[in-house]
Design an enzyme around this catalytic site. Sequence first.
Site, PDB file in Angstrom:
ATOM      1  N   SER A 243       5.047   6.666   0.992  1.00  0.00           N
ATOM      2  CA  SER A 243       3.898   7.082   0.190  1.00  0.00           C
ATOM      3  C   SER A 243       2.634   7.157   1.047  1.00  0.00           C
ATOM      4  O   SER A 243       2.606   7.895   2.023  1.00  0.00           O
ATOM      5  CB  SER A 243       3.738   6.127  -1.001  1.00  0.00           C
ATOM      6  OG  SER A 243       2.796   6.613  -1.922  1.00  0.00           O
ATOM      7  N   ASP A 372       8.483  14.497  -8.076  1.00  0.00           N
ATOM      8  CA  ASP A 372       7.625  13.340  -7.829  1.00  0.00           C
ATOM      9  C   ASP A 372       6.345  13.490  -8.641  1.00  0.00           C
ATOM     10  O   ASP A 372       5.564  14.418  -8.414  1.00  0.00           O
ATOM     11  CB  ASP A 372       7.309  13.256  -6.330  1.00  0.00           C
ATOM     12  CG  ASP A 372       6.523  12.006  -5.945  1.00  0.00           C
ATOM     13  OD1 ASP A 372       5.779  11.487  -6.783  1.00  0.00           O
ATOM     14  OD2 ASP A 372       6.658  11.565  -4.787  1.00  0.00           O
ATOM     15  N   HIS A 401       8.979   9.264  -7.461  1.00  0.00           N
ATOM     16  CA  HIS A 401       8.168   8.765  -6.343  1.00  0.00           C
ATOM     17  C   HIS A 401       8.778   7.471  -5.825  1.00  0.00           C
ATOM     18  O   HIS A 401       8.768   6.446  -6.501  1.00  0.00           O
ATOM     19  CB  HIS A 401       6.730   8.524  -6.796  1.00  0.00           C
ATOM     20  CG  HIS A 401       5.803   8.173  -5.664  1.00  0.00           C
ATOM     21  ND1 HIS A 401       5.413   9.096  -4.723  1.00  0.00           N
ATOM     22  CD2 HIS A 401       5.215   6.989  -5.309  1.00  0.00           C
ATOM     23  CE1 HIS A 401       4.607   8.517  -3.842  1.00  0.00           C
ATOM     24  NE2 HIS A 401       4.473   7.238  -4.170  1.00  0.00           N
TER      25      HIS A 401
END
EC number: 2.3.1.84
Length: 471
Positions: A243, A372, A401
Amino acid sequence: MVVRGMALDTVNYALQQAQDYPAFAATICLVLLTTLTGSPGKLFGMAKTRYWHSTKSLILKTKDGRTTSLAQLCKSLIPPCRLNPLLYNGHLQTIWTVLARDTVPIHYKRWIFDNEDPIYTGQFSVDFATDPNDDHDSTLPPRTTYYSEQEFKKIGSLDNRPMLVMLHGLSGGSHELYLRHVLAPLIGKGGWEACVVIARGCARTKITSSVLYNARATWDVKQIVKWLKQTFPNRPLFGIGFSLGANIITNYIAEEGSNCAFKAAVVLSNPWDLHAGNLALQRGWFNRNVYSATMGKSMVKLFDTHVEQVSKNPKVDVDLVRSSKYLHEFDRHVQCPTWGYPTEGAYYRDASSVDSLLAIRIPFLAIHAEDDPVTASEALPREEVQQTPYGVLCTTSTGGHLGWFELGGTRWCARAATAFFQKMAQDIDLDAISRTDADGSQLEGQISRAERQPLKPVFEPMRRKMHVPGQ
């Protein structure tokens, strides 16, 4: 028989989860039939996988003398993506990261470093994966303790075990389950060593200056990689980011260019274009009030933990920061006054890693789910990755995600990432990897002008707007 077995596994798993999380399971069951009628393949969690890369993908030499391209290598070792059919979209996969059980016990020893750069002064922490032990420290995350000075003095080694440098996601740490899912198969019997660079203020670390971290915060990882090369001179180093950590490590690898100490790297759920991601997070009530608000709340909480230090910056208005509801509001009130950006949009555009991809000169695998909900699918560097031989982008039709949960709670992305790392470390001649483009490292254009030398515009992917004068 295979299909029947998969169906039985699905039913058994559904019954178990329904008992543990009745409300969550009921919600899934309500819409499951509607979803499956439109896509029968989802009954077994099948996700479509696509690859984006240059037609002139980097040529790799194996240790036994054969050759293969980076693209061919990735396609041959990344397993089919078959996920938990009960978590059949990006929202469910993402939400399940919060509900998933802790089943991967990894132990760490922490050491605190002082950043040597006077511009980015302050302390940062690194958690090193260690053998299982019974040590405990209530001031740190689970299974994490500090090195004693005597222990740390003996940490150096001349072994040649591969070592993984990891960067976690927003306000996370080495304790995050998504990170441990990737790490667990590598350490121990996997033969790897690893460390996690903790973003300043996260995972119960203390900060000693007003310098927090941001999406371009490469200064701490830069120092630790240099230290690792000195302390473990024979270990090949690899990198992985999750991320926001994926955005940071992409920027770091690009800044280092052909001098990067990593042999290869993987990024998972990289937001890439932070401005596009910010707009996507504000699009619709759910994204805004679930994802953006949750991340904004976590950052305000982090700020409050370290308010004494951060508020030493006279341009940071504590009341405005505490009033922030969404992530972009927090960035507006903290990142902008800290680094001199006029708006959070300017910060997002400058800190994004989508162009940085073009400056990378090591084998680089990016994995991303098309659904996502935290990072925008339209921000993916599908065109950019086709302009460099060093990168491969693997997308899946679902996965959320940092999700990609399979039946049983394992993660598909962990299997894909570990397969890539083990292949690179065990079978590829790392010293034979070329870090120089055949046609030059810069992307040039040409504007013809009659009877004069043509202009040759040069695109510099790492030319930033925010800089320190005189540096």
